[in-house]
Scaffold this motif. Structure first.
Motif, PDB file in Angstrom:
ATOM      1  N   UNK A 183       0.824  -1.205   0.000  1.00  0.00           N
ATOM      2  CA  UNK A 183       0.000   0.000   0.000  1.00  0.00           C
ATOM      3  C   UNK A 183       0.859   1.257   0.000  1.00  0.00           C
ATOM      4  N   UNK A 184       1.974   1.228   0.744  1.00  0.00           N
ATOM      5  CA  UNK A 184       2.864   2.379   0.754  1.00  0.00           C
ATOM      6  C   UNK A 184       3.471   2.619  -0.620  1.00  0.00           C
ATOM      7  N   UNK A 185       3.871   1.533  -1.286  1.00  0.00           N
ATOM      8  CA  UNK A 185       4.428   1.675  -2.630  1.00  0.00           C
ATOM      9  C   UNK A 185       3.388   2.212  -3.604  1.00  0.00           C
ATOM     10  N   UNK A 186       2.147   1.728  -3.481  1.00  0.00           N
ATOM     11  CA  UNK A 186       1.086   2.211  -4.362  1.00  0.00           C
ATOM     12  C   UNK A 186       0.765   3.670  -4.097  1.00  0.00           C
ATOM     13  N   UNK A 187       0.817   4.087  -2.812  1.00  0.00           N
ATOM     14  CA  UNK A 187       0.531   5.487  -2.493  1.00  0.00           C
ATOM     15  C   UNK A 187       1.592   6.436  -3.023  1.00  0.00           C
ATOM     16  N   UNK A 188       2.797   5.896  -3.252  1.00  0.00           N
ATOM     17  CA  UNK A 188       3.874   6.714  -3.813  1.00  0.00           C
ATOM     18  C   UNK A 188       3.861   6.727  -5.335  1.00  0.00           C
ATOM     19  N   UNK A 189       2.839   6.125  -5.934  1.00  0.00           N
ATOM     20  CA  UNK A 189       2.686   6.176  -7.385  1.00  0.00           C
ATOM     21  C   UNK A 189       3.167   4.948  -8.125  1.00  0.00           C
ATOM     22  N   UNK A 190       3.534   3.881  -7.409  1.00  0.00           N
ATOM     23  CA  UNK A 190       4.003   2.674  -8.078  1.00  0.00           C
ATOM     24  C   UNK A 190       2.833   1.935  -8.708  1.00  0.00           C
ATOM     25  N   UNK A 191       3.053   1.443  -9.905  1.00  0.00           N
ATOM     26  CA  UNK A 191       2.025   0.648 -10.566  1.00  0.00           C
ATOM     27  C   UNK A 191       2.027  -0.768  -9.999  1.00  0.00           C
ATOM     28  N   UNK A 192       1.023  -1.564 -10.405  1.00  0.00           N
ATOM     29  CA  UNK A 192       0.973  -2.953  -9.935  1.00  0.00           C
ATOM     30  C   UNK A 192       2.224  -3.722 -10.345  1.00  0.00           C
ATOM     31  N   UNK A 193       2.680  -3.472 -11.558  1.00  0.00           N
ATOM     32  CA  UNK A 193       3.882  -4.158 -12.028  1.00  0.00           C
ATOM     33  C   UNK A 193       5.094  -3.747 -11.197  1.00  0.00           C
ATOM     34  N   UNK A 194       5.219  -2.446 -10.870  1.00  0.00           N
ATOM     35  CA  UNK A 194       6.342  -1.989 -10.052  1.00  0.00           C
ATOM     36  C   UNK A 194       6.296  -2.602  -8.654  1.00  0.00           C
ATOM     37  N   UNK A 195       5.101  -2.715  -8.083  1.00  0.00           N
ATOM     38  CA  UNK A 195       4.972  -3.311  -6.750  1.00  0.00           C
ATOM     39  C   UNK A 195       5.417  -4.768  -6.778  1.00  0.00           C
ATOM     40  N   UNK A 196       5.000  -5.485  -7.828  1.00  0.00           N
ATOM     41  CA  UNK A 196       5.384  -6.901  -7.932  1.00  0.00           C
ATOM     42  C   UNK A 196       6.884  -7.041  -8.177  1.00  0.00           C
ATOM     43  N   UNK A 197       7.422  -6.241  -9.124  1.00  0.00           N
ATOM     44  CA  UNK A 197       8.817  -6.402  -9.536  1.00  0.00           C
ATOM     45  C   UNK A 197       9.800  -5.854  -8.510  1.00  0.00           C
ATOM     46  N   UNK A 198       9.433  -4.782  -7.784  1.00  0.00           N
ATOM     47  CA  UNK A 198      10.397  -4.111  -6.915  1.00  0.00           C
ATOM     48  C   UNK A 198      10.148  -4.318  -5.427  1.00  0.00           C
ATOM     49  N   UNK A 199       8.967  -4.803  -5.077  1.00  0.00           N
ATOM     50  CA  UNK A 199       8.653  -4.979  -3.656  1.00  0.00           C
ATOM     51  C   UNK A 199       8.450  -6.454  -3.313  1.00  0.00           C
ATOM     52  N   UNK A 200       7.551  -7.110  -4.034  1.00  0.00           N
ATOM     53  CA  UNK A 200       7.162  -8.472  -3.662  1.00  0.00           C
ATOM     54  C   UNK A 200       8.224  -9.495  -4.069  1.00  0.00           C
ATOM     55  N   UNK A 201       8.586  -9.510  -5.339  1.00  0.00           N
ATOM     56  CA  UNK A 201       9.513 -10.547  -5.806  1.00  0.00           C
ATOM     57  C   UNK A 201      10.888 -10.480  -5.151  1.00  0.00           C
ATOM     58  N   UNK A 202      11.501  -9.291  -4.946  1.00  0.00           N
ATOM     59  CA  UNK A 202      12.788  -9.286  -4.225  1.00  0.00           C
ATOM     60  C   UNK A 202      12.690  -9.851  -2.812  1.00  0.00           C
ATOM     61  N   UNK A 203      11.567  -9.604  -2.130  1.00  0.00           N
ATOM     62  CA  UNK A 203      11.399 -10.137  -0.774  1.00  0.00           C
ATOM     63  C   UNK A 203      11.211 -11.650  -0.783  1.00  0.00           C
ATOM     64  N   UNK A 204      10.567 -12.164  -1.828  1.00  0.00           N
ATOM     65  CA  UNK A 204      10.310 -13.601  -1.912  1.00  0.00           C
ATOM     66  C   UNK A 204      11.405 -14.361  -2.631  1.00  0.00           C
ATOM     67  N   UNK A 205      12.363 -13.655  -3.234  1.00  0.00           N
ATOM     68  CA  UNK A 205      13.385 -14.306  -4.059  1.00  0.00           C
ATOM     69  C   UNK A 205      14.155 -15.414  -3.370  1.00  0.00           C
ATOM     70  N   UNK A 206      14.789 -15.168  -2.210  1.00  0.00           N
ATOM     71  CA  UNK A 206      15.548 -16.250  -1.549  1.00  0.00           C
ATOM     72  C   UNK A 206      14.685 -17.456  -1.189  1.00  0.00           C
ATOM     73  N   UNK A 207      13.474 -17.215  -0.679  1.00  0.00           N
ATOM     74  CA  UNK A 207      12.591 -18.337  -0.328  1.00  0.00           C
ATOM     75  C   UNK A 207      12.155 -19.090  -1.579  1.00  0.00           C
ATOM     76  N   UNK A 208      11.897 -18.361  -2.666  1.00  0.00           N
ATOM     77  CA  UNK A 208      11.503 -19.016  -3.917  1.00  0.00           C
ATOM     78  C   UNK A 208      12.624 -19.915  -4.433  1.00  0.00           C
ATOM     79  N   UNK A 209      13.853 -19.428  -4.370  1.00  0.00           N
ATOM     80  CA  UNK A 209      14.976 -20.247  -4.820  1.00  0.00           C
ATOM     81  C   UNK A 209      15.160 -21.478  -3.933  1.00  0.00           C
TER      82      UNK A 209
END
Length: 286
Positions: A183-209
Motif C-alpha cells: 500500500x505504501x508503494x502504491x501510495x507513492x505512485x508505483x504501478x501494480x507491475x512496479x509493486x510486484x517487480x520491486x517490492x514483492x519478488x525481491x522479498x520472496x526471491x531467496x525463499x523461492x529459490x
C-alpha cells in the motif's frame, strides 16, 4: 584505584546466576550432528564412491557416459528442471492465494497441497498413469497428444511430487510480508507491475529459490511415481534411477555405483549454483 573501580563495575554487571539452556553445549550438539551426518550421509556416499572407484578409468567412463546413460541423465535432470520451474510459477501463485485470500473450501485446498507428502509414490504413479493413459479420464481429453508413457509423463509426475516444497517454503515469508508495504508503494505512485517487480519478488526471491532447489532435488531422485507413467523405454523415457536399478538387477554393482556417483556430482554442482544465486539474491534484498 582506577583498576579496582573497573573490576568492581565489571563484577556488578556480571549476572549472579548463569542462564541455563535446555539444549546441551556446542561441543555435545556438534558431536551429535557430525555423528548423525556421517552415519546417514557421508559414510554411505563414500561407500558408493569407493565402489565406483574399483573400476579402471576406461570402465568407469564407459559405464558413466555410454549413450543409454547419457539419455537417462538428460531425461532425469531435464525433466526435474522443467518440473521445478513449473512448480516455481504455480507454487508461487498457490501460496499467494492461500495466504492473502479467503475462499470456500480453503482448508480442503490447503490439505490437498500436502497430499504428495503423505501419498506413497507408487500409488501416485499408478493414479497418474491411469488418469493420463490414452483411455484415461485426462488422457482421452488431450488425445491425440500422448502424456503417459512419454517424457511428458515424467514431467507430470515430477511436478506432482514437487509442488508442496515450493508452496510450504513460500507461505511463511508471505505471511511476514505485510500488505502495508504494498500500500505504501502504491501510495507513492508505483504501478501494480512496479509493486510486484520491486517490492514483492525481491522479498520472496531467496525463499523461492529455496523451494525451487528442494523441488528440483526431490525430482532428480524420484523413482516410484515415475516408473508407472514413464513407459521406461531405453533411450526415450528411461530415468537414471531406473537405470541404476537395472544395473543392480544384472549384478553390475560397480556400474550402478558409477551412475549414482555421476548423478551425485551433477546434483551437488547444480545445488551449489542455486545456493550461490540464493545468497546473491539475499544480499541484494538486504
Amino acid at each position: 584505584m582506577t583498576a579496582t573501580y573497573a573490576e568492581h563495575s565489571a563484577r556488578k554487571r556480571r549476572p549472579l546466576f548463569r542462564r541455563r539452556s535446555a539444549i546441551p553445549g556446542f561441543a555435545v550438539t556438534m558431536g551429535v550432528t557430525i555423528t548423525i551426518l556421517s552415519l546417514i550421509v557421508l559414510i554411505p556416499l563414500t561407500a558408493v564412491a569407493l565402489k565406483a572407484a574399483q573400476q579402471s578409468s576406461s570402465e568407469f567412463l564407459n559405464a558413466a557416459f555410454n549413450e543409454r546413460a547419457l539419455m537417462a541423465y538428460r531425461l532425469s535432470f531435464g525433466a526435474a528442471f522443467i518440473a521445478a520451474t513449473i512448480n516455481g510459477v504455480f507454487g508461487l501463485l498457490t501460496a499467494w492465494a492461500l495466504v492473502r485470500y479467503e475462499f470456500p473450501l480453503k482448508s480442503l485446498v490447503n490439505g490437498l497441497i500436502d497430499l504428495p507428502f503423505a501419498l506413497p509414490t507408487a500409488v501416485a504413479g499408478i493414479a497418474l498413469a491411469t488418469l493420463y493413459a490414452p483411455n484415461g479420464w485426462i488422457g482421452a481429453l488431450v488425445a491425440p497428444a500422448k502424456v503417459a508413457y512419454t517424457p511428458l509423463g515424467v514431467v507430470v509426475a515430477l511436478t506432482f511430487i514437487g509442488l508442496p516444497f515450493v508452496v510450504r517454503t513460500l507461505e511463511p515469508v508471505m505471511r511476514d510480508l505485510a500488505a502495508d508495504v504494498e500500500e505504501a508503494a502504491a501510495s507513492l505512485g508505483a504501478s501494480r507491475f512496479d509493486v510486484i517487480a520491486r517490492v514483492i519478488l525481491p522479498a520472496l526471491g531467496p525463499a523461492w529459490l529455496t523451494g525451487f532447489a528442494l523441488a528440483f532435488a526431490r525430482a532428480v531422485g524420484e523413482y516410484g511415481s515415475v516408473i508407472f507413467i514413464a513407459g521406461n523405454m531405453p533411450y526415450k523415457s528411461e530415468i537414471a534411477p531406473l537405470l541404476i536399478i537395472i544395473e543392480l538387477e544384472q549384478y553390475d554393482y560397480a556400474g550402478a555405483a558409477t551412475i549414482a556417483v555421476v548423478m551425485l556430482v551433477v546434483s551437488f554442482a547444480m545445488l551449489f549454483v542455486i545456493n550461490a544465486v540464493q545468497a546473491w539474491a539475499r544480499r541484494l534484498s538486504a
